[in-house]
Design a protein around this motif. Sequence first.
Motif, PDB file in Angstrom:
ATOM      1  N   GLU A   1       0.813  -1.208   0.000  1.00 23.86           N
ATOM      2  CA  GLU A   1       0.000   0.000   0.000  1.00 23.86           C
ATOM      3  C   GLU A   1       0.854   1.268   0.000  1.00 23.86           C
ATOM      4  OE1 GLU A   1      -4.159   0.207   2.107  1.00 23.86           O
ATOM      5  OE2 GLU A   1      -2.547   0.629   3.523  1.00 23.86           O
ATOM      6  N   ARG A   2       1.934   1.253   0.802  1.00 25.46           N
ATOM      7  CA  ARG A   2       2.810   2.418   0.909  1.00 25.46           C
ATOM      8  C   ARG A   2       4.060   2.015   1.670  1.00 25.46           C
ATOM      9  NH1 ARG A   2      -0.695   5.547   5.516  1.00 25.46           N
ATOM     10  NH2 ARG A   2      -0.648   3.802   6.933  1.00 25.46           N
ATOM     11  N   TYR A   3       5.018   2.911   1.685  1.00 24.17           N
ATOM     12  CA  TYR A   3       6.240   2.725   2.456  1.00 24.17           C
ATOM     13  C   TYR A   3       6.287   3.816   3.511  1.00 24.17           C
ATOM     14  CZ  TYR A   3       7.575  -0.266  -1.426  1.00 24.17           C
ATOM     15  OH  TYR A   3       7.603  -1.258  -2.368  1.00 24.17           O
ATOM     16  N   ARG A   4       6.805   3.476   4.691  1.00 26.51           N
ATOM     17  CA  ARG A   4       6.865   4.477   5.747  1.00 26.51           C
ATOM     18  C   ARG A   4       7.983   4.149   6.722  1.00 26.51           C
ATOM     19  NH1 ARG A   4       1.462   3.652   9.260  1.00 26.51           N
ATOM     20  NH2 ARG A   4       2.317   5.438  10.295  1.00 26.51           N
ATOM     21  N   ALA A   5       8.353   5.144   7.495  1.00 29.62           N
ATOM     22  CA  ALA A   5       9.376   4.965   8.520  1.00 29.62           C
ATOM     23  C   ALA A   5       8.703   4.732   9.870  1.00 29.62           C
ATOM     24  CB  ALA A   5      10.261   6.212   8.600  1.00 29.62           C
ATOM     25  N   CYS A   6       9.295   3.898  10.693  1.00 24.89           N
ATOM     26  CA  CYS A   6       8.817   3.682  12.064  1.00 24.89           C
ATOM     27  C   CYS A   6       9.644   4.575  12.981  1.00 24.89           C
ATOM     28  CB  CYS A   6       8.970   2.221  12.468  1.00 24.89           C
ATOM     29  SG  CYS A   6       7.944   1.110  11.516  1.00 24.89           S
ATOM     30  N   LEU A   7       8.981   5.472  13.684  1.00 25.63           N
ATOM     31  CA  LEU A   7       9.668   6.431  14.540  1.00 25.63           C
ATOM     32  C   LEU A   7       9.700   5.944  15.973  1.00 25.63           C
ATOM     33  CD1 LEU A   7       8.043   9.696  13.144  1.00 25.63           C
ATOM     34  CD2 LEU A   7      10.037   8.457  12.287  1.00 25.63           C
ATOM     35  N   ASN A   8      10.756   6.293  16.694  1.00 29.70           N
ATOM     36  CA  ASN A   8      10.899   5.922  18.093  1.00 29.70           C
ATOM     37  C   ASN A   8      10.134   6.934  18.937  1.00 29.70           C
ATOM     38  OD1 ASN A   8      11.921   5.804  20.818  1.00 29.70           O
ATOM     39  ND2 ASN A   8      13.565   4.508  20.026  1.00 29.70           N
ATOM     40  N   ARG A   9       9.052   6.485  19.534  1.00 25.08           N
ATOM     41  CA  ARG A   9       8.180   7.380  20.306  1.00 25.08           C
ATOM     42  C   ARG A   9       8.900   7.994  21.491  1.00 25.08           C
ATOM     43  NH1 ARG A   9       3.270   3.022  20.261  1.00 25.08           N
ATOM     44  NH2 ARG A   9       2.822   3.222  18.047  1.00 25.08           N
ATOM     45  N   GLU A  10       9.664   7.190  22.211  1.00 22.36           N
ATOM     46  CA  GLU A  10      10.352   7.688  23.408  1.00 22.36           C
ATOM     47  C   GLU A  10      11.382   8.754  23.060  1.00 22.36           C
ATOM     48  OE1 GLU A  10      11.839   4.670  26.033  1.00 22.36           O
ATOM     49  OE2 GLU A  10       9.998   3.497  25.849  1.00 22.36           O
ATOM     50  N   VAL A  11      12.145   8.532  22.005  1.00 18.47           N
ATOM     51  CA  VAL A  11      13.151   9.517  21.584  1.00 18.47           C
ATOM     52  C   VAL A  11      12.472  10.840  21.231  1.00 18.47           C
ATOM     53  CG1 VAL A  11      14.838  10.071  19.780  1.00 18.47           C
ATOM     54  CG2 VAL A  11      14.847   7.804  20.843  1.00 18.47           C
ATOM     55  N   LEU A  12      11.256  10.765  20.699  1.00 15.94           N
ATOM     56  CA  LEU A  12      10.511  11.966  20.314  1.00 15.94           C
ATOM     57  C   LEU A  12       9.698  12.554  21.470  1.00 15.94           C
ATOM     58  CD1 LEU A  12       9.403  10.810  16.776  1.00 15.94           C
ATOM     59  CD2 LEU A  12      11.153  12.501  17.343  1.00 15.94           C
ATOM     60  N   GLY A  13       9.826  11.967  22.656  1.00 16.23           N
ATOM     61  CA  GLY A  13       9.207  12.549  23.843  1.00 16.23           C
ATOM     62  C   GLY A  13       7.806  12.083  24.169  1.00 16.23           C
ATOM     63  N   PHE A  14       7.346  11.004  23.547  1.00 16.60           N
ATOM     64  CA  PHE A  14       6.011  10.484  23.864  1.00 16.60           C
ATOM     65  C   PHE A  14       6.167   9.400  24.924  1.00 16.60           C
ATOM     66  CE2 PHE A  14       5.495  12.266  19.640  1.00 16.60           C
ATOM     67  CZ  PHE A  14       4.340  13.002  19.809  1.00 16.60           C
ATOM     68  N   GLU A  15       5.912   9.777  26.160  1.00 16.06           N
ATOM     69  CA  GLU A  15       6.110   8.870  27.290  1.00 16.06           C
ATOM     70  C   GLU A  15       4.837   8.136  27.694  1.00 16.06           C
ATOM     71  OE1 GLU A  15       7.793  11.174  30.452  1.00 16.06           O
ATOM     72  OE2 GLU A  15       9.554  11.719  29.279  1.00 16.06           O
ATOM     73  N   LEU A  16       3.687   8.594  27.214  1.00 10.60           N
ATOM     74  CA  LEU A  16       2.428   7.994  27.629  1.00 10.60           C
ATOM     75  C   LEU A  16       1.673   7.469  26.416  1.00 10.60           C
ATOM     76  CD1 LEU A  16       0.091   9.085  30.379  1.00 10.60           C
ATOM     77  CD2 LEU A  16      -0.898   8.550  28.156  1.00 10.60           C
ATOM     78  N   GLU A  17       1.229   6.229  26.543  1.00  8.78           N
ATOM     79  CA  GLU A  17       0.421   5.582  25.508  1.00  8.78           C
ATOM     80  C   GLU A  17      -0.823   5.040  26.196  1.00  8.78           C
ATOM     81  OE1 GLU A  17       1.017   2.136  22.102  1.00  8.78           O
ATOM     82  OE2 GLU A  17       2.474   2.283  23.722  1.00  8.78           O
ATOM     83  N   ALA A  18      -1.968   5.216  25.564  1.00 10.24           N
ATOM     84  CA  ALA A  18      -3.219   4.754  26.168  1.00 10.24           C
ATOM     85  C   ALA A  18      -4.156   4.210  25.104  1.00 10.24           C
ATOM     86  CB  ALA A  18      -3.902   5.906  26.907  1.00 10.24           C
ATOM     87  N   PHE A  19      -4.979   3.272  25.538  1.00 13.25           N
ATOM     88  CA  PHE A  19      -6.104   2.811  24.734  1.00 13.25           C
ATOM     89  C   PHE A  19      -7.349   3.301  25.455  1.00 13.25           C
ATOM     90  CE2 PHE A  19      -2.710   0.041  23.458  1.00 13.25           C
ATOM     91  CZ  PHE A  19      -2.880  -0.017  22.091  1.00 13.25           C
TER      92      PHE A  19
END
Length: 163
Positions: free
Chosen positions: A53-71
Amino acid sequence: MNAISLDATDCRILTVLQHEGRISNLDLAERISLSPSACLRRLRLLEEQGVIERYRACLNREVLGFELEAFVQVSMRNEQENWHERFAEAVRDWPEVIGAFVVTGETHYLLHVLAHHLKHYSDFVLTRLYKAPGVLDIRSNIVLQTLKEDSGVPVSLVPGAKA
């Protein structure tokens, strides 16, 4: 839509690409034991058929400052007119929501949310989510640890795939 028929070579191409999307055609061909021209023909066909479908990069959430993940489970007031359309439109504008799903069960939606920290998440919930049209109730599940995460497709389980 019917599932496409894949042979073992197609499966190997897709498996490698899901883990190494930037691999060169030459390296891909070598890894799956094909000539570069045959590999490129197969790759282009998989793209044309919509398998890729497409190509994309997987980014490191922690390195980018996203410390919280929720559902987040969201229940709606059904008596409001166009409640689904209005909520779906609002969700598309929230960058914190990286996945949104209509689900079965006790709630209407399941949102996958990223935030920099608890205050960021709290602000999102109080100033946007709770104020969205028709929202009745939300239930947050904060991720403490990720045991497995893979956004790829299990190619070996594709119907008709000949591995």
